[in-house]
Design an enzyme around this catalytic site. Structure first.
Site, PDB file in Angstrom:
ATOM      1  N   MET A 172       0.785  -1.118   0.019  1.00  0.00           N
ATOM      2  CA  MET A 172       0.119  -0.038  -0.177  1.00  0.00           C
ATOM      3  C   MET A 172       0.941   1.302  -0.038  1.00  0.00           C
ATOM      4  SD  MET A 172      -3.102   1.190  -0.142  1.00  0.00           S
ATOM      5  CE  MET A 172      -4.174  -0.294   0.151  1.00  0.00           C
ATOM      6  N   GLY A 173       0.797   1.955  -1.112  1.00  0.00           N
ATOM      7  CA  GLY A 173       1.651   3.255  -1.089  1.00  0.00           C
ATOM      8  C   GLY A 173       0.791   4.502  -0.540  1.00  0.00           C
ATOM      9  N   CYS A 174       1.386   5.809  -0.671  1.00  0.00           N
ATOM     10  CA  CYS A 174       0.718   6.866  -0.295  1.00  0.00           C
ATOM     11  C   CYS A 174      -0.603   7.142  -1.277  1.00  0.00           C
ATOM     12  CB  CYS A 174       1.631   8.007  -0.111  1.00  0.00           C
ATOM     13  SG  CYS A 174       2.288   8.583  -1.775  1.00  0.00           S
ATOM     14  N   THR A 175      -0.567   6.716  -2.396  1.00  0.00           N
ATOM     15  CA  THR A 175      -1.523   6.997  -3.476  1.00  0.00           C
ATOM     16  C   THR A 175      -2.668   5.678  -3.668  1.00  0.00           C
ATOM     17  OG1 THR A 175      -0.455   6.350  -5.600  1.00  0.00           O
ATOM     18  CG2 THR A 175      -0.340   8.580  -4.590  1.00  0.00           C
ATOM     19  N   GLY A 176      -2.488   4.554  -2.835  1.00  0.00           N
ATOM     20  CA  GLY A 176      -3.220   3.426  -3.083  1.00  0.00           C
ATOM     21  C   GLY A 176      -2.762   2.095  -3.101  1.00  0.00           C
TER      22      GLY A 176
END
Length: 388
Positions: free
Chosen positions: A359-363
């Site tokens: 899970m990254g900061c944008t999704g």
């Protein structure tokens, strides 16, 4: 104003008059019914809303359904909300009223409501598709349908080319792919662009507050939560004062114009819900819906629905896939829907590429070895998990 423009406007006015005379609607006001039972604020709050609507607007008439009250309004008597709904349905089907505003109404499966809110960041009006009801039992199919329902409601309100954004919830990326396929098939969709740096039609919370799209597409439970928050954020939650309510039920073949409010809705909001219902009746929402469903069908709408349903069914019988030998993964691939994240990982395993979900900061992201990043992206594009 040029003479040519004046002549065109005069021509349009005379055409409107001719159409009204031909249809027998010249001089007639649409009638909007408002049911009275079961508001948390009492029947008096709804009567107050009806009076406010009649003082502010003069192109439609409000009639009431519920227990007998003193006043100037025409009232169709009913003691309970259940009885009120039966009366309301009968009046709609017989053409005695043109639309209705009520609460706690059960729509059939396949029908859900398009709310209309005022966004706090810009004061802009925005459709929320959808806010009550069930478009489909499958989440992705439901949100895909909700997008068309939102477009229909917007066009019935006079927005000829509504901009469409998809809220970044589970299923958003799959819906984006499906809508872009529908657009390529010939159904015109005006995709909105996020205010965030990376743009795109998948909307963030910032876009929601700013009212970036004319139509914000989401699942119904999220839409219901949002319309409650946006309508009562200035009052502490117990009194919905802003916006136009939860909107009309829309679905293929559904011909009644029934708009929803909640038991917490206050007079200012109900007044505007009556305005919303009246405009939808004046602009013939069922006819607008029929046109859009037919146009979407010509562009492959029903085929896309069938594929989404088949995909959902296939996930229940997915084969077991073993992971390749573990490697260090530093290359991240974004843009995959969270509901398909594990399937995307297994797709790469089937092609001999070790991958992990994250899970990254944008999704959601898929992580693969650095030297296999380009190959992994190509596989995910070909298998339909990524847009080109």
């Amino acid at each position: 104003m040029s003479q040519e423009k004046v002549k065109r406007l005069i021509g349009e006015v005379f055409n409107d008059i001719a159409d009204a005379i031909e249809s027998g609607s010249f001089g007639k006001k649409v009638k909007v019914a408002l049911t009275l039972p079961e508001s948390e604020h009492g029947a008096g709050e709804l009567v107050k809303a009806a009076k406010m609507a009649m003082e502010k607007y003069h192109d439609f008439e409000v009639v009431l359904i519920g227990p007998k009250i003193d006043g100037d309004f025409k009232i169709y008597e009913a003691e309970t909300l259940e009885e009120s709904h039966k009366v309301m349905e009968k009046l709609l089907d017989e053409g005695e009223i043109d639309s209705a505003v009520t609460l706690h109404y059960n729509f059939p499966i396949g029908v859900s409501t398009v709310g209309r809110a005022v966004t706090p960041g810009s004061g802009k009006e925005m459709m929320l598709a959808t806010t009550t009801g069930t478009s489909s039992s499958d989440r992705v199919e439901a949100i895909f349908k909700n997008a068309l329902y939102g477009i229909i409601a917007a066009k019935a309100m006079g927005i000829t080319e509504p901009s469409v954004g998809i809220l970044n919830v589970d299923g958003a990326k799959q819906v984006e792919r499906a809508l872009k396929e529908l657009s390529k098939g010939g159904y015109e969709i005006n995709f909105a662009g996020s205010v965030r740096k990376d743009g795109g039609c998948v909307m963030r919370g910032n876009d929601l507050l700013a009212g970036v799209p004319d139509v914000m597409v989401t699942d119904t439970l999220t839409g219901n939560l949002l319309v409650k928050i946006l309508s009562s954020y200035t009052t502490g939650g117990s009194y919905e004062s802003l916006g136009y309510g939860y909107g009309p039920g829309i679905g293929e073949g559904y011909n009644r114009i029934i708009c929803i409010i909640s038991r917490a809705s206050g007079a200012p909001l109900i007044r505007e819900a009556l305005r919303y219902a009246a405009t939808l009746a004046q602009n013939k929402l069922p006819d607008a819906a029929d046109r859009e469903f037919k146009a979407a069908a010509r562009a492959g709408y029903n085929d896309i629905l069938k594929r989404l349903a088949a995909t959902a069914q296939g996930k229940d019988t997915a084969e077991e896939v073993k992971a390749p030998h573990k490697r260090v993964v530093t290359y991240s691939i974004a843009g995959i829907d969270i509901l398909e994240l594990e399937d995307a990982v297994k797709e790469l395993w089937k092609n001999g590429i070790y991958s992990e979900s994250g899970m990254g900061c944008t999704g959601p992201i898929v992580l693969v070895p650095e030297d296999e990043g380009a190959k992994a992206e190509d596989i995910l594009i070909k298998s339909g998990y990524l847009l080109r």
